[in-house]
Structures are given as structure tokens and as C-alpha cells.
Design an enzyme around this catalytic site. Structure first.
Site, mmCIF file in Angstrom:
data_model
loop_
_atom_site.group_PDB
_atom_site.id
_atom_site.type_symbol
_atom_site.label_atom_id
_atom_site.label_comp_id
_atom_site.label_asym_id
_atom_site.label_seq_id
_atom_site.Cartn_x
_atom_site.Cartn_y
_atom_site.Cartn_z
ATOM 1 C CG ASP A 31 -2.312 0.761 0.922
ATOM 2 O OD1 ASP A 31 -3.104 0.047 0.892
ATOM 3 O OD2 ASP A 31 -2.080 2.100 0.806
ATOM 4 C CB THR A 145 -17.142 -1.486 -10.688
ATOM 5 O OG1 THR A 145 -18.485 -0.621 -10.258
ATOM 6 C CG2 THR A 145 -16.773 -0.719 -12.099
ATOM 7 C CB SER A 187 -18.174 8.068 -13.081
ATOM 8 O OG SER A 187 -17.410 7.061 -12.458
ATOM 9 C CE1 TYR A 189 -13.480 2.597 -9.457
ATOM 10 C CE2 TYR A 189 -15.719 3.075 -9.504
ATOM 11 C CZ TYR A 189 -14.876 2.221 -9.403
ATOM 12 O OH TYR A 189 -15.016 1.068 -8.885
ATOM 13 C CG HIS A 190 -18.244 3.704 -12.739
ATOM 14 N ND1 HIS A 190 -18.892 4.647 -12.006
ATOM 15 C CD2 HIS A 190 -18.665 2.589 -11.829
ATOM 16 C CE1 HIS A 190 -19.388 4.423 -10.869
ATOM 17 N NE2 HIS A 190 -19.566 3.063 -10.690
ATOM 18 C CE LYS A 193 -12.143 -0.026 -10.304
ATOM 19 N NZ LYS A 193 -11.512 -0.931 -9.265
ATOM 20 C CB VAL A 219 -19.045 -2.272 -0.298
ATOM 21 C CG1 VAL A 219 -18.721 -3.090 0.931
ATOM 22 C CG2 VAL A 219 -18.387 -2.906 -1.356
ATOM 23 C CB THR A 261 -28.147 13.413 0.579
ATOM 24 O OG1 THR A 261 -27.591 12.156 0.865
ATOM 25 C CG2 THR A 261 -27.855 14.171 1.678
ATOM 26 C CB VAL A 262 -33.306 10.826 -2.226
ATOM 27 C CG1 VAL A 262 -33.517 10.164 -3.419
ATOM 28 C CG2 VAL A 262 -33.167 9.710 -0.997
ATOM 29 C CD GLU A 332 -27.303 8.677 -10.873
ATOM 30 O OE1 GLU A 332 -26.457 7.745 -10.775
ATOM 31 O OE2 GLU A 332 -27.876 9.358 -9.621
HETATM 32 N N1 USQ Z 1 -26.876 8.542 -4.301
HETATM 33 C C1 USQ Z 1 -27.861 9.307 -3.639
HETATM 34 N N2 USQ Z 1 -27.324 9.751 -2.534
HETATM 35 C C2 USQ Z 1 -26.352 9.905 -2.072
HETATM 36 C C3 USQ Z 1 -25.264 8.996 -2.725
HETATM 37 C C4 USQ Z 1 -25.605 8.485 -3.855
HETATM 38 O O1 USQ Z 1 -28.868 9.200 -3.962
HETATM 39 O O2 USQ Z 1 -26.094 10.576 -0.974
HETATM 40 C C5 USQ Z 1 -26.967 7.828 -5.486
HETATM 41 C C6 USQ Z 1 -26.455 7.976 -6.712
HETATM 42 O O3 USQ Z 1 -26.615 9.089 -7.511
HETATM 43 C C7 USQ Z 1 -26.196 6.595 -7.340
HETATM 44 C C8 USQ Z 1 -26.353 5.787 -6.268
HETATM 45 O O4 USQ Z 1 -26.948 6.312 -5.297
HETATM 46 O O5 USQ Z 1 -27.293 6.669 -8.188
HETATM 47 C C9 USQ Z 1 -24.962 4.911 -6.044
HETATM 48 O O6 USQ Z 1 -24.226 6.179 -5.427
HETATM 49 P P1 USQ Z 1 -22.687 5.348 -4.744
HETATM 50 O O7 USQ Z 1 -22.039 6.614 -4.170
HETATM 51 O O8 USQ Z 1 -23.387 4.633 -3.551
HETATM 52 O O9 USQ Z 1 -22.138 4.343 -5.721
HETATM 53 P P2 USQ Z 1 -20.943 4.480 -7.027
HETATM 54 O O10 USQ Z 1 -20.701 5.957 -7.189
HETATM 55 O O11 USQ Z 1 -21.737 4.051 -8.019
HETATM 56 O O12 USQ Z 1 -19.745 3.828 -6.450
HETATM 57 C C10 USQ Z 1 -19.575 2.892 -5.760
HETATM 58 C C11 USQ Z 1 -18.306 2.791 -5.161
HETATM 59 C C12 USQ Z 1 -17.378 2.469 -6.304
HETATM 60 C C13 USQ Z 1 -18.155 0.855 -6.832
HETATM 61 C C14 USQ Z 1 -19.584 0.966 -7.084
HETATM 62 C C15 USQ Z 1 -20.415 -0.121 -7.488
HETATM 63 O O13 USQ Z 1 -17.653 3.871 -4.431
HETATM 64 O O14 USQ Z 1 -16.284 1.860 -5.930
HETATM 65 O O15 USQ Z 1 -17.463 0.293 -8.160
HETATM 66 O O16 USQ Z 1 -20.232 1.566 -5.883
HETATM 67 S S1 USQ Z 1 -21.560 0.090 -8.575
HETATM 68 O O17 USQ Z 1 -22.487 1.138 -8.370
HETATM 69 O O18 USQ Z 1 -22.569 -1.176 -8.730
HETATM 70 O O19 USQ Z 1 -21.096 0.464 -10.008
#
Ligand code: USQ
Length: 403
Positions: A31, A145, A187, A189-190, A193, A219, A261-262, A332
Site C-alpha cells: 500500500d 465494478t 463516470s 472512475y467507472h 474499470k 458495498v 440525501t436522495v 445518470e
Molecule cells: N446516491 C444518492 N444519494 C447519496 C449518494 C448516492 O442518491 O447521498 C445515488 C447516486 O446518485 C447513485 C447511487 O446512489 O445513483 C449509487 O451511488 P454510490 O455513491 O453509492 O455508488 P457509486 O458512485 O456507483 O460507486 C460505488 C463505489 C465504487 C463501486 C460502485 C459499484 O464507490 O467503488 O465500483 O459503487 S456500482 O455502483 O455497482 O457500480
């Protein structure tokens, strides 16, 4: 097994290191502490008080009798040291968590976009290149992811585990093939991957590397039986607008009485997995590696799908804390259905942990215990997906400070 955990000080890496060590595997963490440095950059620390790694490791040996090794190096930058570490350690398995993993962080500014691409792509290429030179028989397990697929059931299809049958048509001829599911990142980030996937494809084909790409959902939860053993072993708990993930954020917001915070209507459906299942999945996948010459094995590391709005209502119902819809900072789909295949890991022995009031209350209890460490000004997400071109306004309001 002798296992190297790249990024073993982070949110998924630390509990995975402990779990594998507890199960008798010989674990070494690599790390650079980049994640801890980002806490400083953002002025947002883990809600839980994580100890320096040397204290964590000493506490683990004291509690369990097992020893976890450590090498400080930056996988994306210190190539020679990485190759030397692989040659000296001769690992059976390498678990690669050493990437910048937050979508909002990756969208904050040009610097954050470029850092995320440079860091993640170089890290993955360095790992693969060093494996060819130093340990070509090791098995690489990468934390990918679910976001590589996009989240659409637009074509009415269940999301498969990595590959999809397709008919290609060109020049009047047609061919039935199996291809990587078309990438649709949401994003920067995505996107990194999805680029990783092509690196894996190439190195598996050209060098016969054995690779498992674990496409993980969001997670939730923070602790595992091992991190619960001693407060010095506590896992990090991110709640801020960049690194906090949605369900843990809602549970923590409920604990401190902050409206939930939705983003937008909350119609976004996503795949989820509890941290306890994350660590089990890594071991299950590591114990059954693909054979040399086999294509990249892709497993969907998720256990259930939920709509953001439903999660917020569930947490609100449990705690009485209201839901506060916000303008969505992301670009999104406002609403989507999601159906995901996960037979691979279930077939390897995973018994999925389901969302339950008990487990959610466990997270709320952790958040309440450390609520005094929360900086409520860091809760709302300020990172914007689309640049605001109004004069004087431009994306993340914290951008000036960030750059
Ligand atoms: N969201 C809300 N309110 C919040 C935070 C998020 O409504 O306060 C919404 C976002 O707009 C989004 C969803 O919840 O539609 C998921 O957001 P998130 O921040 O929980 O997840 P995401 O940005 O997609 O990233 C997280 C991890 C990332 C992993 C990914 C898996 O940070 O490392 O790869 O989840 S996945 O979402 O299945 O691609």
C-alpha cells in the site's frame, strides 16, 4: 495460499487482509497510503478512527497470533519495486484493490479526472506487466465494478457475468460470438474499470495470465468478525460526498439526524453487497483459480438489487429521519431496472447476506458511537458530472481549493 493484497490498507483491502489471514493464508499488504492522503486533501476523515497500519498489524498479531507482512510502495508509480516484490514473495494469488475507487472524486476537476485515469490504468498495467516478468503462474483477482455494464435493463436482459452471446454482422455475413458485455461507464472512475477489462483480455490472451475480474456492487456495512475483535482493527467508514456510498451514507445520516440525501427522484436501482460477503467472495474466488490459457473469468460480486428511494424510505421508517430529495449532481438515468446474474460466486459457496433491519442497525450503532467525529459540512455531494457554464460557476464548488 501466499497472497499479496495491493491496497490492503483501504476499505475493502483491510478486512480482506484480516479475513484471509484468519483463515490461515500467508498475507502481505502492499500500500502507498494514497487513500489516507486523500482524507487530508478533502478534509474528510473516516468516521471511525482508523489506526496507522503498523498499529493495526501489531494489534492483529496480538489478537490472532497471525502475522501480516507489509511493503510500502505505490503500485502505479514504483514499477521496479513492484516487480521485485512479486519476484521475492512468489505469491499464489494477488488481490488488486490499488485503484482510486470513488466516482464523485473522479469527477471533481480535470486534475481528479487525470489522476484517476493515470493512477488506475498504470496500476493495473504495472501489475500485469510485473506478473509476466516475476510470477506468471500467480492468480490475479481484481476488484472491478458492476458499473462497467451501465445499469440499464434497457434491452430487457439480465446482466450476465462479463460475457454475452452476440451476432456480428458485416459485409453480408454473420457470426455468432461471445463478447465482453458492451461497456457503458457512468463516470471517469467507472471508465477506468472498463479500460482495465481490455488490459486483462490482452494479458490473458498473450501471456496466459490467470485472471479473475470481480464486478462488485455497492458495498455496505463496515465491520467483519475480524475488524470487530479490537477497536485498533476498526475498518474505515466513509460518509462524505465523495467517498461515502449510498446506503452507508443514509445510515450514518440517520445516526446524526441529517436529512437523507436522495439524488433526484431516487429511482436509481443498483446492486449491493455487504462487506462480510466481499471478503468471503475474495477467498472463494482465490481458492478456485482459472486454468492457464483460460479466458478472463468474470464474476458479479453482488447479492441483491435495491432502488435508492426504497433504501431511503426504509432507513427513514426505522429512524424517523426525513428524506430530502436533492438535485442530482450526476448525469445518470433517473430511473432504471436491474437484474443481475450472480451464479458464479454462489456456485463457489457464497451464502448471500441479505439486507436486514438488524444489520442496518449495526451500522447505525457504529455511526452513533463516532458521531462526534462527523463534519456535517462534508455530507452533501458537491462534485458535479456536468460543468455549469454559468459565469462564475464551474462544477465542484470546492474545485478551486482542490486544484
Ligand atoms: N446516491 C444518492 N444519494 C447519496 C449518494 C448516492 O442518491 O447521498 C445515488 C447516486 O446518485 C447513485 C447511487 O446512489 O445513483 C449509487 O451511488 P454510490 O455513491 O453509492 O455508488 P457509486 O458512485 O456507483 O460507486 C460505488 C463505489 C465504487 C463501486 C460502485 C459499484 O464507490 O467503488 O465500483 O459503487 S456500482 O455502483 O455497482 O457500480
Amino acid at each position: 495460499m501466499k497472497v499479496l493484497i495491493l491496497g490492503g490498507d483501504g476499505f475493502c483491502g483491510w478486512p480482506t487482509s484480516l479475513h484471509l489471514s484468519a483463515r490461515g493464508h500467508q498475507v502481505t499488504i502492499i500500500d502507498s497510503f494514497a487513500r489516507r492522503a486523500t482524507d487530508g486533501e478533502l478534509g474528510a476523515e473516516s468516521l471511525t478512527p482508523i489506526r496507522p497500519l503498523d498499529e493495526r498489524l501489531a494489534a492483529w498479531t496480538e489478537r490472532s497470533g497471525h502475522r501480516i507482512g507489509f511493503r510500502a510502495l505505490d503500485v502505479a508509480r514504483d514499477y521496479d519495486a513492484l516487480e521485485a516484490a512479486f519476484a521475492q514473495e512468489r505469491p499464489d494469488a494477488i488481490v488488486h484493490f490499488a485503484e482510486q475507487r470513488a466516482a464523485p472524486y473522479s469527477m471533481k476537476s480535470p486534475r481528479h479526472k487525470r489522476y484517476t485515469v493515470d493512477n488506475n490504468i498504470n496500476a493495473t498495467n504495472n501489475v500485469l506487466c510485473a506478473m509476466v516478468e516475476a510470477c506468471p503462474d500467480a492468480h490475479l483477482l481484481h476488484l472491478g465494478t458492476m458499473g462497467v455494464y451501465g445499469y440499464g435493463k434497457a434491452r430487457g436482459l439480465r446482466i450476465p457475468e462479463g460475457y454475452i452471446e452476440a451476432t456480428l454482422k458485416s459485409g453480408g455475413a454473420a457470426a455468432d460470438v461471445e463478447i465482453l458485455y458492451p461497456a457503458d461507464p457512468g463516470s471517469i472512475y467507472h471508465m477506468t474499470k472498463t479500460l482495465d477489462q481490455l488490459l486483462f483480455y490482452y494479458y490473458a490472451k498473450n501471456d496466459g495470465l490467470r485472471i479473475t475480474d470481480l464486478h462488485q456492487g455497492i458495498v455496505w456495512g463496515t465491520s467483519t468478525p475480524e475488524t470487530d475483535l479490537d477497536e485498533r482493527l476498526i475498518n474505515r467508514f466513509d460518509y462524505d460526498g465523495d467517498y461515502g456510498t449510498v446506503l452507508n451514507r443514509f445510515l450514518m445520516q440517520a445516526a446524526v439526524g441529517h436529512p437523507l440525501t436522495v439524488h433526484g427522484t431516487g429511482g436509481q436501482t443498483r446492486a449491493f453487497i455487504h462487506i462480510r460477503d466481499t471478503v468471503r467472495c475474495i477467498e472463494l474466488a482465490a481458492l478456485s483459480p482459472p486454468t492457464r490459457g483460460e479466458r478472463v473469468r468474470i464474476l458479479n460480486q453482488m447479492t441483491e438489487c435495491h432502488r435508492v428511494r426504497d433504501l431511503a424510505e426504509m432507513v427513514s421508517g426505522m429512524t424517523g429521519v426525513p428524506v430530502a430529495q436533492q438535485e442530482n449532481p450526476r448525469k445518470e438515468a433517473p430511473d432504471n431496472d436491474l437484474d443481475v446474474a450472480n451464479a458464479g460466486l454462489v456456485g463457489l459457496g457464497l451464502t448471500p447476506t441479505r439486507l436486514s433491519d438488524g444489520l442496518m442497525h449495526e451500522v447505525i450503532a457504529v455511526a452513533r458511537r463516532y458521531a462526534h467525529r462527523c463534519d456535517t459540512s462534508k455530507i452533501v455531494c458537491t462534485s458535479r458530472w456536468v460543468k455549469d457554464r454559468t459565469p462564475g460557476r464551474g462544477g465542484d464548488p470546492s474545485r478551486a481549493a482542490a486544484e
